[in-house]
Scaffold this motif. Structure first.
Motif, short mmCIF file in Angstrom:
data_model
loop_
_atom_site.label_atom_id
_atom_site.label_comp_id
_atom_site.label_asym_id
_atom_site.label_seq_id
_atom_site.Cartn_x
_atom_site.Cartn_y
_atom_site.Cartn_z
N GLY A 158 0.82 -1.19 0.00
CA GLY A 158 0.00 0.00 0.00
C GLY A 158 0.86 1.25 0.00
N SER A 159 0.22 2.39 0.16
CA SER A 159 0.93 3.66 0.11
C SER A 159 1.87 3.80 1.31
N LEU A 160 3.17 3.99 1.02
CA LEU A 160 4.13 4.20 2.09
C LEU A 160 3.89 5.52 2.80
N ARG A 161 3.53 6.56 2.03
CA ARG A 161 3.27 7.86 2.63
C ARG A 161 2.09 7.79 3.60
N SER A 162 1.04 7.08 3.21
CA SER A 162 -0.11 6.94 4.10
C SER A 162 0.27 6.19 5.36
N HIS A 163 1.11 5.16 5.21
CA HIS A 163 1.58 4.39 6.37
C HIS A 163 2.35 5.30 7.31
N ALA A 170 5.07 13.22 8.50
CA ALA A 170 4.69 13.85 7.23
C ALA A 170 5.95 14.25 6.49
N LEU A 171 6.07 13.79 5.25
CA LEU A 171 7.27 14.08 4.46
C LEU A 171 6.98 15.11 3.38
N ARG A 207 12.14 15.10 3.19
CA ARG A 207 12.49 15.45 4.56
C ARG A 207 11.25 15.42 5.46
N ASP A 208 11.49 15.25 6.75
CA ASP A 208 10.38 15.25 7.70
C ASP A 208 10.05 16.68 8.12
N ALA A 209 9.12 16.82 9.05
CA ALA A 209 8.66 18.14 9.46
C ALA A 209 9.76 18.97 10.12
N GLN A 210 10.79 18.32 10.64
CA GLN A 210 11.91 19.03 11.26
C GLN A 210 13.01 19.36 10.25
N GLY A 211 12.78 19.00 8.99
CA GLY A 211 13.75 19.30 7.94
C GLY A 211 14.87 18.29 7.82
N GLN A 212 14.73 17.15 8.51
CA GLN A 212 15.77 16.11 8.46
C GLN A 212 15.51 15.14 7.32
N PRO A 213 16.56 14.71 6.58
CA PRO A 213 16.37 13.73 5.50
C PRO A 213 15.80 12.43 6.06
N PHE A 214 14.73 11.94 5.43
CA PHE A 214 14.07 10.74 5.93
C PHE A 214 13.99 9.63 4.89
#
Length: 238
Positions: A158-163, A170-171, A207-214
């Motif tokens: 399924g959707s990785l973003r939704s997971h 949130a990316l 990147r995540d909400a903190q600006g870190q590469p995810f």
């Protein structure tokens, strides 16, 4: 100055291209003999004209069955907030993501640089096959820093973003590199496409909400089915 003469097969290809709007995806064109008679050319010239449309990804020749009209390429908008599944489902497609492989391994130098990893850190690699309306369209290899990938332990497709969103992650797309190449034999088999047809490649750092590469992802999509529309931030906000 003398006028350059356009080869007859290119004229026929142009005329054929203009008739494709009369067909729907999956329809077969009239036989080569019928088309040759319609355009008053020999079958060799007609075949060269059809070859032009095949190279453009508009039709596909099936041995013993004829020439099939292919779907119009999908225009996929690329912007900071675009997500594969949601975007395509919003366009009316049935989107699926099938989990093909999951592994943990040492990060490659370019991955370590983009994901801001030290030399000893590993990545979790997840490979998914994307289907649109039950047909394979893309292969995506996702890489995550292993120290942050525990949230993916329960992912089964399924959707990785939704997971990730369900895990309050949130990316945002930070960078995108688009190119083209020939598929490998295995990739062509997985995407049900001929080896001579190119694939579009897209490398994305999120990147995540903190600006870190995810997440660092590398995807390939059938060039006969996909076009990428890169949208600037200002245009997307309008």
């Amino acid at each position: 100055m003398s006028r350059q003469v356009v080869p007859r097969y290119l004229e026929v290809a142009d005329a054929l291209r203009n008739t494709l709007g009369d067909y729907v995806s999956g329809d077969y064109l009239p036989s080569e003999l019928q088309l040759a008679q319609r355009f008053a050319v020999n079958r060799h010239t007609l075949r060269r004209a059809v070859d032009v449309l095949i190279s453009e990804g508009r039709v596909l020749r099936h041995q013993g069955r004829g020439t099939c009209v292919l779907p119009t390429p999908i225009v996929y908008p690329v912007h900071a907030g675009s997500t594969y599944s949601k975007t395509l489902e919003g366009m009316g497609f049935r989107s699926q993501a099938v989990l093909l492989n999951r592994s943990q391994r040492p990060a490659k130098p370019d991955e370590a640089k983009e994901l801001a990893l030290n030399g000893q850190e590993q990545v979790v690699e997840i490979t998914t096959l994307r289907l649109l309306n039950e047909l394979p369209i893309s292969l995506i290899v996702h890489c995550f820093p292993s120290r942050r990938a525990q949230v993916l332990d329960a992912y089964q497709g399924g959707s990785l973003r939704s997971h990730l969103e369900q895990k309050a992650i949130a990316l945002t797309r930070a960078s995108t590199l688009i190119g083209a190449r020939a598929p490998s034999q295995q990739e062509a088999l997985q995407l049900l496409m001929p080896r001579h047809t190119p694939v579009l490649s897209i490398r994305t750092l999120s990147r995540d909400a903190q600006g870190q590469p995810f997440e660092l992802s590398n995807s390939i999509s059938r060039a006969d089915r996909f076009k990428y529309h890169v949208i600037s931030g200002d245009q997307h906000e309008q």
